[in-house]
Design an enzyme around this catalytic site. Sequence first.
Site, PDB file in Angstrom:
ATOM      1  N   CYS A 132      -2.495  19.861   6.926  1.00 16.45           N
ATOM      2  CA  CYS A 132      -3.841  19.681   6.339  1.00 16.45           C
ATOM      3  C   CYS A 132      -4.425  18.290   6.618  1.00 16.45           C
ATOM      4  O   CYS A 132      -5.603  18.154   6.981  1.00 16.45           O
ATOM      5  CB  CYS A 132      -3.788  19.927   4.838  1.00 16.45           C
ATOM      6  SG  CYS A 132      -2.298  19.301   4.057  1.00 16.45           S
ATOM      7  N   HIS A 252      -8.221  16.470  -0.028  1.00 17.47           N
ATOM      8  CA  HIS A 252      -7.544  15.274   0.481  1.00 17.47           C
ATOM      9  C   HIS A 252      -8.604  14.262   0.937  1.00 17.47           C
ATOM     10  O   HIS A 252      -9.588  14.640   1.584  1.00 17.47           O
ATOM     11  CB  HIS A 252      -6.696  15.607   1.708  1.00 17.47           C
ATOM     12  CG  HIS A 252      -5.422  16.354   1.420  1.00 17.47           C
ATOM     13  ND1 HIS A 252      -4.959  16.644   0.154  1.00 17.47           N
ATOM     14  CD2 HIS A 252      -4.486  16.862   2.281  1.00 17.47           C
ATOM     15  CE1 HIS A 252      -3.807  17.294   0.252  1.00 17.47           C
ATOM     16  NE2 HIS A 252      -3.504  17.444   1.516  1.00 17.47           N
TER      17      HIS A 252
HETATM   18  P1  NAP Z   1       3.099  28.034  -2.998  1.00 15.94           P
HETATM   19  O1  NAP Z   1       1.865  28.035  -3.820  1.00 15.94           O
HETATM   20  O2  NAP Z   1       4.354  27.524  -3.572  1.00 15.94           O
HETATM   21  O3  NAP Z   1       3.347  29.538  -2.462  1.00 15.94           O
HETATM   22  C1  NAP Z   1       4.451  29.882  -1.702  1.00 15.94           C
HETATM   23  C2  NAP Z   1       4.288  31.289  -1.152  1.00 15.94           C
HETATM   24  O4  NAP Z   1       5.378  31.599  -0.287  1.00 15.94           O
HETATM   25  C3  NAP Z   1       4.276  32.360  -2.234  1.00 15.94           C
HETATM   26  O5  NAP Z   1       3.443  33.427  -1.844  1.00 15.94           O
HETATM   27  C4  NAP Z   1       5.746  32.789  -2.239  1.00 15.94           C
HETATM   28  O6  NAP Z   1       5.953  34.085  -2.778  1.00 15.94           O
HETATM   29  C5  NAP Z   1       6.022  32.779  -0.761  1.00 15.94           C
HETATM   30  N1  NAP Z   1       7.455  32.736  -0.495  1.00 15.94           N
HETATM   31  C6  NAP Z   1       8.362  31.842  -0.968  1.00 15.94           C
HETATM   32  N2  NAP Z   1       9.599  32.166  -0.536  1.00 15.94           N
HETATM   33  C7  NAP Z   1       9.470  33.269   0.226  1.00 15.94           C
HETATM   34  C8  NAP Z   1      10.392  34.097   0.936  1.00 15.94           C
HETATM   35  N3  NAP Z   1      11.691  33.819   0.966  1.00 15.94           N
HETATM   36  N4  NAP Z   1       9.897  35.170   1.596  1.00 15.94           N
HETATM   37  C9  NAP Z   1       8.588  35.454   1.588  1.00 15.94           C
HETATM   38  N5  NAP Z   1       7.676  34.728   0.924  1.00 15.94           N
HETATM   39  C10 NAP Z   1       8.115  33.649   0.242  1.00 15.94           C
HETATM   40  O7  NAP Z   1       2.895  27.213  -1.661  1.00 15.94           O
HETATM   41  P2  NAP Z   1       1.571  27.010  -0.777  1.00 15.94           P
HETATM   42  O8  NAP Z   1       0.908  25.768  -1.171  1.00 15.94           O
HETATM   43  O9  NAP Z   1       0.781  28.276  -0.723  1.00 15.94           O
HETATM   44  O10 NAP Z   1       2.211  26.729   0.635  1.00 15.94           O
HETATM   45  C11 NAP Z   1       2.978  27.680   1.322  1.00 15.94           C
HETATM   46  C12 NAP Z   1       3.387  27.087   2.658  1.00 15.94           C
HETATM   47  O11 NAP Z   1       2.256  26.915   3.485  1.00 15.94           O
HETATM   48  C13 NAP Z   1       4.009  25.688   2.538  1.00 15.94           C
HETATM   49  O12 NAP Z   1       5.362  25.756   2.266  1.00 15.94           O
HETATM   50  C14 NAP Z   1       3.683  25.078   3.871  1.00 15.94           C
HETATM   51  O13 NAP Z   1       4.670  25.369   4.812  1.00 15.94           O
HETATM   52  C15 NAP Z   1       2.383  25.745   4.228  1.00 15.94           C
HETATM   53  N6  NAP Z   1       1.251  24.857   3.940  1.00 15.94           N
HETATM   54  C16 NAP Z   1       0.560  24.406   4.982  1.00 15.94           C
HETATM   55  C17 NAP Z   1      -0.508  23.583   4.780  1.00 15.94           C
HETATM   56  C18 NAP Z   1      -1.213  23.038   5.950  1.00 15.94           C
HETATM   57  O14 NAP Z   1      -1.485  21.893   5.920  1.00 15.94           O
HETATM   58  N7  NAP Z   1      -1.529  23.753   6.957  1.00 15.94           N
HETATM   59  C19 NAP Z   1      -0.891  23.192   3.513  1.00 15.94           C
HETATM   60  C20 NAP Z   1      -0.180  23.664   2.442  1.00 15.94           C
HETATM   61  C21 NAP Z   1       0.897  24.508   2.686  1.00 15.94           C
HETATM   62  P3  NAP Z   1       6.410  34.304  -4.316  1.00 15.94           P
HETATM   63  O15 NAP Z   1       5.144  34.511  -5.095  1.00 15.94           O
HETATM   64  O16 NAP Z   1       7.217  35.568  -4.233  1.00 15.94           O
HETATM   65  O17 NAP Z   1       7.193  33.128  -4.735  1.00 15.94           O
HETATM   66  C1  3JM Z   2       2.720  21.460   3.556  1.00 14.78           C
HETATM   67  O1  3JM Z   2       9.246  24.430   2.305  1.00 14.78           O
HETATM   68  C2  3JM Z   2       8.685  24.098   3.335  1.00 14.78           C
HETATM   69  O2  3JM Z   2       9.243  24.148   4.430  1.00 14.78           O
HETATM   70  C3  3JM Z   2       7.237  23.702   3.273  1.00 14.78           C
HETATM   71  C4  3JM Z   2       6.943  22.248   3.266  1.00 14.78           C
HETATM   72  C5  3JM Z   2       5.445  22.015   3.405  1.00 14.78           C
HETATM   73  C6  3JM Z   2       4.819  21.901   4.653  1.00 14.78           C
HETATM   74  C7  3JM Z   2       5.594  22.152   5.898  1.00 14.78           C
HETATM   75  O3  3JM Z   2       6.350  21.283   6.336  1.00 14.78           O
HETATM   76  O4  3JM Z   2       5.409  23.244   6.451  1.00 14.78           O
HETATM   77  C8  3JM Z   2       4.682  21.877   2.246  1.00 14.78           C
HETATM   78  C9  3JM Z   2       3.319  21.607   2.340  1.00 14.78           C
HETATM   79  C10 3JM Z   2       3.464  21.611   4.722  1.00 14.78           C
HETATM   80  C11 3JM Z   2       2.792  21.431   6.028  1.00 14.78           C
HETATM   81  O5  3JM Z   2       1.704  21.963   6.203  1.00 14.78           O
HETATM   82  O6  3JM Z   2       3.298  20.723   6.887  1.00 14.78           O
END
Ligand code: NAP
Ligand code: 3JM
Length: 349
Positions: A132, A252
């Site tokens: 992000c 952000h």
């Molecule tokens: P979050 O609110 O904690 O949500 C996590 C999601 O992943 C929930 O839907 C969860 O399902 C699911 N999940 C967790 N463990 C899983 C598994 N073993 N199998 C399938 N689904 C699973 O987190 P978030 O903020 O949405 O972020 C999710 C991910 O997106 C982060 O970890 C990161 O890698 C990425 N992300 C990227 C950006 C970016 O900058 N592009 C920004 C933020 C996040 P449940 O409801 O079943 O727990």
């Molecule tokens: C944003 O559990 C994980 O691997 C997720 C950690 C995470 C990430 C990531 O590294 O994919 C949390 C929030 C990010 C990201 O976009 O880089």
Amino acid sequence: MATENGFNVAVVGATGAVGEQMLKTLEEKDFPIDSLKLLSSKRSAGKKLTFKGEEVVVEEATPESFENVQLALFSAGGSVSKKLAPEAVKRGALVVDNTSAFRMDEEVPLIVPEVNEEALHEHKGIIANPNCSTIQMVVALQPLRERYGLKKVIVSTYQAVSGAGLEAVDEMRQQSRDILDGKPANPEVLPVGSDKKHYQIAYNAVPQIDVFQENGYTFEEMKMINETKKILEDSSLAVAATCVRLPVETGHSESVYVETEKKAASLEEFKKTMADGEGITLQDDPSEQLYPMAVDSVGLPDVFVGRIREDLDQENGYHLWVVSDNLVKGAAYNSVQIAESLVKLGILK
Ligand code: NAP
Ligand code: 3JM
């Protein structure tokens, strides 16, 4: 094959903070969808979410979930992507991955459509969505790169808690209430759930996002540095980052110092170059106290830029303040834009 209506789409991590925005963006952009699968862990399987007024039951993500899926949007953490994205590709799906799992892989295009859409042609099944903080910064840098060339970038971030997921948002809200009630903060999630120590986020500023690397930078800082060089295809660009978490729920902010190759003819020209940049909204008028702020960015896809100043000592040095919704352009909106580009370029058909 697509039907006449659209594509078979799967959203992995549909119940999360990014997933929620993903569904909203697919809906708002009216992305052509024939069938939609919402996937999560076992925990949320059976839960119902609404898409375009219809209830969809969430299913546990397994390799078989991707049979007959053409487009899979992953945001469920790096380990889920590492395990399931190759399974989706094996079954013929194109993957747009929101995690850091594949971003620096040479075979994986790392895409911000305003900057490097054409790199999509080099995909081998997986396309990565940058971090992000990187996305909003490179959108702001792109018009400067095109007109003046870039030499050096130093960024300090002021990042929102929603970037760390729904649990982190709950923690900040609860801590704020507890502290106002005179109770102890009791941190358990931030800065990093799996790390040794946890610190209060309410009424604080925490200079750790993601885990520390051997060089003293955090992984979030190294993501910004490495991803920026990859997207801008410039390994010689000097980039340094300091990433800080603030008790802001969404949006952000970044203080960006940039040194260009060529000096702008005037500050007005520099500001106009920025204002004309794709995806950018200039909010810069000190006489009206106009500048971007996190709360004003919520729900919007724009990258807002303001506080533009010439450095007082360094020729070709400029300071910017760059703000965007970390879950929208920082994650879901950029992913859906990538999907739209894949359709436009005839890659997803
Ligand atoms: P979050 O609110 O904690 O949500 C996590 C999601 O992943 C929930 O839907 C969860 O399902 C699911 N999940 C967790 N463990 C899983 C598994 N073993 N199998 C399938 N689904 C699973 O987190 P978030 O903020 O949405 O972020 C999710 C991910 O997106 C982060 O970890 C990161 O890698 C990425 N992300 C990227 C950006 C970016 O900058 N592009 C920004 C933020 C996040 P449940 O409801 O079943 O727990
Ligand atoms: C944003 O559990 C994980 O691997 C997720 C950690 C995470 C990430 C990531 O590294 O994919 C949390 C929030 C990010 C990201 O976009 O880089």
